[in-house]
Design a protein around this motif. Structure first.
Motif, PDB file in Angstrom:
ATOM      1  N   GLY A  62       0.837  -1.194   0.000  1.00 37.68           N
ATOM      2  CA  GLY A  62       0.000   0.000   0.000  1.00 37.68           C
ATOM      3  C   GLY A  62       0.866   1.235   0.000  1.00 37.68           C
ATOM      4  N   VAL A  63       0.262   2.379  -0.281  1.00 42.41           N
ATOM      5  CA  VAL A  63       0.973   3.658  -0.221  1.00 42.41           C
ATOM      6  C   VAL A  63       0.178   4.612   0.656  1.00 42.41           C
ATOM      7  CG1 VAL A  63       2.155   3.458  -2.442  1.00 42.41           C
ATOM      8  CG2 VAL A  63      -0.109   4.501  -2.362  1.00 42.41           C
ATOM      9  N   ILE A  64       0.908   5.450   1.380  1.00 44.97           N
ATOM     10  CA  ILE A  64       0.275   6.457   2.217  1.00 44.97           C
ATOM     11  C   ILE A  64       0.018   7.675   1.325  1.00 44.97           C
ATOM     12  CG2 ILE A  64       0.505   7.941   4.241  1.00 44.97           C
ATOM     13  CD1 ILE A  64       2.351   5.791   5.441  1.00 44.97           C
ATOM     14  N   LEU A  65      -1.234   8.024   1.147  1.00 46.23           N
ATOM     15  CA  LEU A  65      -1.605   9.083   0.206  1.00 46.23           C
ATOM     16  C   LEU A  65      -1.363  10.493   0.721  1.00 46.23           C
ATOM     17  CD1 LEU A  65      -4.998   7.666  -1.129  1.00 46.23           C
ATOM     18  CD2 LEU A  65      -2.748   7.567  -2.224  1.00 46.23           C
ATOM     19  N   ASN A  66      -1.317  10.678   2.032  1.00 50.24           N
ATOM     20  CA  ASN A  66      -1.341  12.031   2.581  1.00 50.24           C
ATOM     21  C   ASN A  66      -0.067  12.449   3.304  1.00 50.24           C
ATOM     22  OD1 ASN A  66      -1.988  10.152   4.621  1.00 50.24           O
ATOM     23  ND2 ASN A  66      -3.045  11.711   5.816  1.00 50.24           N
ATOM     24  N   GLN A  67       1.104  11.990   2.839  1.00 46.93           N
ATOM     25  CA  GLN A  67       2.349  12.404   3.479  1.00 46.93           C
ATOM     26  C   GLN A  67       3.364  12.877   2.433  1.00 46.93           C
ATOM     27  OE1 GLN A  67       3.777   9.625   6.385  1.00 46.93           O
ATOM     28  NE2 GLN A  67       1.838   9.588   7.474  1.00 46.93           N
ATOM     29  N   PRO A  68       3.124  14.057   1.857  1.00 48.83           N
ATOM     30  CA  PRO A  68       4.097  14.582   0.890  1.00 48.83           C
ATOM     31  C   PRO A  68       5.400  14.951   1.588  1.00 48.83           C
ATOM     32  CG  PRO A  68       2.461  16.257   1.377  1.00 48.83           C
ATOM     33  CD  PRO A  68       2.023  14.996   2.081  1.00 48.83           C
ATOM     34  N   THR A  69       6.502  14.819   0.864  1.00 46.90           N
ATOM     35  CA  THR A  69       7.792  15.254   1.387  1.00 46.90           C
ATOM     36  C   THR A  69       8.090  16.641   0.830  1.00 46.90           C
ATOM     37  OG1 THR A  69       9.122  14.432  -0.456  1.00 46.90           O
ATOM     38  CG2 THR A  69       8.610  12.864   1.321  1.00 46.90           C
ATOM     39  N   LYS A  70       9.224  17.192   1.212  1.00 45.19           N
ATOM     40  CA  LYS A  70       9.654  18.467   0.640  1.00 45.19           C
ATOM     41  C   LYS A  70      10.599  18.232  -0.540  1.00 45.19           C
ATOM     42  CE  LYS A  70       8.856  20.939   4.833  1.00 45.19           C
ATOM     43  NZ  LYS A  70       9.150  22.014   5.690  1.00 45.19           N
ATOM     44  N   MET A  71      10.779  16.969  -0.921  1.00 49.62           N
ATOM     45  CA  MET A  71      11.682  16.621  -2.011  1.00 49.62           C
ATOM     46  C   MET A  71      10.931  16.631  -3.345  1.00 49.62           C
ATOM     47  SD  MET A  71      13.884  13.145  -2.652  1.00 49.62           S
ATOM     48  CE  MET A  71      14.818  13.367  -1.157  1.00 49.62           C
ATOM     49  N   PRO A  72      11.316  17.526  -4.256  1.00 51.85           N
ATOM     50  CA  PRO A  72      10.653  17.552  -5.568  1.00 51.85           C
ATOM     51  C   PRO A  72      11.107  16.368  -6.420  1.00 51.85           C
ATOM     52  CG  PRO A  72      12.406  19.171  -5.506  1.00 51.85           C
ATOM     53  CD  PRO A  72      12.309  18.583  -4.127  1.00 51.85           C
ATOM     54  N   LEU A  73      10.284  15.979  -7.375  1.00 56.04           N
ATOM     55  CA  LEU A  73      10.612  14.849  -8.235  1.00 56.04           C
ATOM     56  C   LEU A  73      11.898  15.070  -9.014  1.00 56.04           C
ATOM     57  CD1 LEU A  73       7.185  13.643  -9.641  1.00 56.04           C
ATOM     58  CD2 LEU A  73       8.483  12.822  -7.675  1.00 56.04           C
ATOM     59  N   SER A  74      12.249  16.331  -9.264  1.00 53.02           N
ATOM     60  CA  SER A  74      13.505  16.612  -9.968  1.00 53.02           C
ATOM     61  C   SER A  74      14.709  16.094  -9.180  1.00 53.02           C
ATOM     62  CB  SER A  74      13.655  18.109 -10.237  1.00 53.02           C
ATOM     63  OG  SER A  74      13.651  18.826  -9.026  1.00 53.02           O
ATOM     64  N   GLU A  75      14.595  15.998  -7.850  1.00 51.94           N
ATOM     65  CA  GLU A  75      15.677  15.461  -7.028  1.00 51.94           C
ATOM     66  C   GLU A  75      15.610  13.949  -6.907  1.00 51.94           C
ATOM     67  OE1 GLU A  75      16.257  17.395  -3.259  1.00 51.94           O
ATOM     68  OE2 GLU A  75      15.912  19.375  -4.133  1.00 51.94           O
ATOM     69  N   VAL A  76      14.417  13.383  -7.039  1.00 54.33           N
ATOM     70  CA  VAL A  76      14.264  11.938  -6.963  1.00 54.33           C
ATOM     71  C   VAL A  76      14.836  11.283  -8.224  1.00 54.33           C
ATOM     72  CG1 VAL A  76      12.609  10.032  -6.825  1.00 54.33           C
ATOM     73  CG2 VAL A  76      12.227  12.116  -5.496  1.00 54.33           C
ATOM     74  N   PHE A  77      14.646  11.937  -9.356  1.00 54.55           N
ATOM     75  CA  PHE A  77      15.119  11.437 -10.647  1.00 54.55           C
ATOM     76  C   PHE A  77      16.070  12.458 -11.261  1.00 54.55           C
ATOM     77  CE2 PHE A  77      10.832   9.718  -9.990  1.00 54.55           C
ATOM     78  CZ  PHE A  77      11.076   8.359 -10.110  1.00 54.55           C
ATOM     79  N   PRO A  78      17.244  12.671 -10.687  1.00 54.93           N
ATOM     80  CA  PRO A  78      18.124  13.752 -11.140  1.00 54.93           C
ATOM     81  C   PRO A  78      18.685  13.571 -12.553  1.00 54.93           C
ATOM     82  CG  PRO A  78      19.273  12.370  -9.580  1.00 54.93           C
ATOM     83  CD  PRO A  78      17.846  11.907  -9.612  1.00 54.93           C
ATOM     84  N   GLY A  79      18.739  12.361 -13.071  1.00 52.44           N
ATOM     85  CA  GLY A  79      19.316  12.137 -14.394  1.00 52.44           C
ATOM     86  C   GLY A  79      18.348  12.366 -15.536  1.00 52.44           C
ATOM     87  N   LYS A  80      17.111  12.662 -15.250  1.00 52.91           N
ATOM     88  CA  LYS A  80      16.098  12.839 -16.291  1.00 52.91           C
ATOM     89  C   LYS A  80      16.037  14.301 -16.707  1.00 52.91           C
ATOM     90  CE  LYS A  80      15.294   8.610 -15.893  1.00 52.91           C
ATOM     91  NZ  LYS A  80      16.129   7.806 -16.737  1.00 52.91           N
ATOM     92  N   THR A  81      16.603  14.607 -17.854  1.00 49.93           N
ATOM     93  CA  THR A  81      16.657  16.003 -18.297  1.00 49.93           C
ATOM     94  C   THR A  81      15.274  16.570 -18.579  1.00 49.93           C
ATOM     95  OG1 THR A  81      17.048  15.281 -20.573  1.00 49.93           O
ATOM     96  CG2 THR A  81      18.975  15.819 -19.239  1.00 49.93           C
TER      97      THR A  81
END
Length: 148
Positions: A62-81
Motif C-alpha cells: 500500500g501507499v500512504i496518500l497524505n504524506q508529501p515530502t519536501k523533495m521535488p521529483l527533480s531530485e528523486v530522478f536527477p538524471g532525467k533532463t
C-alpha cells in the motif's frame, strides 16, 4: 481533519470509488482505502490514509496518500533532463525498502509494467515506465511518486 479532507479531495481527483467501498463487506482488498483512527498514534501510520495496491495471500502493498515530502521529483530522478523542472513532491510511505520507488498513475489504457489498482489508476514500479512518466511531465493529478 484537514489531512482527511485533503485525502478525500485526492481520492476524488484519482476517482477512487469511495461509495463502492462503503457498500462493500469492509474486508481489505486491492483498491480500498484504510483510514487511521484517532487511536493509532504510531508513526508513520498516525493520521494516514493508505491505498491498498496489492492485497493477497502472498503479501500486502500500500501507499500512504497524505504524506508529501519536501523533495521535488527533480531530485528523486536527477538524471532525467526532461523531468528536471518537476517541482511536484514525492510522497513518503511507499515500498518498505528504503530505496524502493512506486508510482500511481492515471491512464485510459493499461500501461505495460503496471498493475491495475482500480478503474484507471495503475501502480508502476518498473524503471522504464517510471522514467517515461517523469519525462512526460504529467501533473500530480496524473502521476505521483511514493518513496520507501
Amino acid at each position: 481533519m484537514a489531512r482527511l479532507a485533503w485525502c478525500l479531495c485526492l481520492a476524488a481527483a484519482l476517482a477512487l470509488p469511495l461509495r463502492a467501498q462503503e457498500e462493500s463487506d469492509g474486508d481489505p482488498a486491492t483498491g480500498k482505502l484504510l483510514v487511521a483512527t484517532d487511536t493509532l498514534k504510531e508513526a508513520p501510520f498516525a493520521q494516514s490514509v493508505i491505498l491498498l495496491i496489492h492485497y493477497a495471500d502472498d503479501g500486502v502493498v500500500g501507499v500512504i496518500l497524505n504524506q508529501p515530502t519536501k523533495m521535488p521529483l527533480s531530485e528523486v530522478f536527477p538524471g532525467k533532463t526532461k523531468g528536471k523542472n518537476r517541482a511536484d513532491p514525492a510522497y513518503r510511505g511507499g515500498p518498505v525498502e528504503e530505496t524502493g520507488v512506486l508510482a500511481l498513475l492515471r491512464s485510459a489504457a493499461a500501461p505495460e509494467e503496471a498493475a491495475n489498482v482500480l478503474e484507471d489508476v495503475y501502480a508502476a514500479t518498473g524503471e522504464r515506465l517510471l522514467s517515461e512518466s517523469v519525462s512526460a511531465e504529467k501533473g500530480p493529478e496524473v502521476f505521483r511518486v511514493y518513496l520507501g
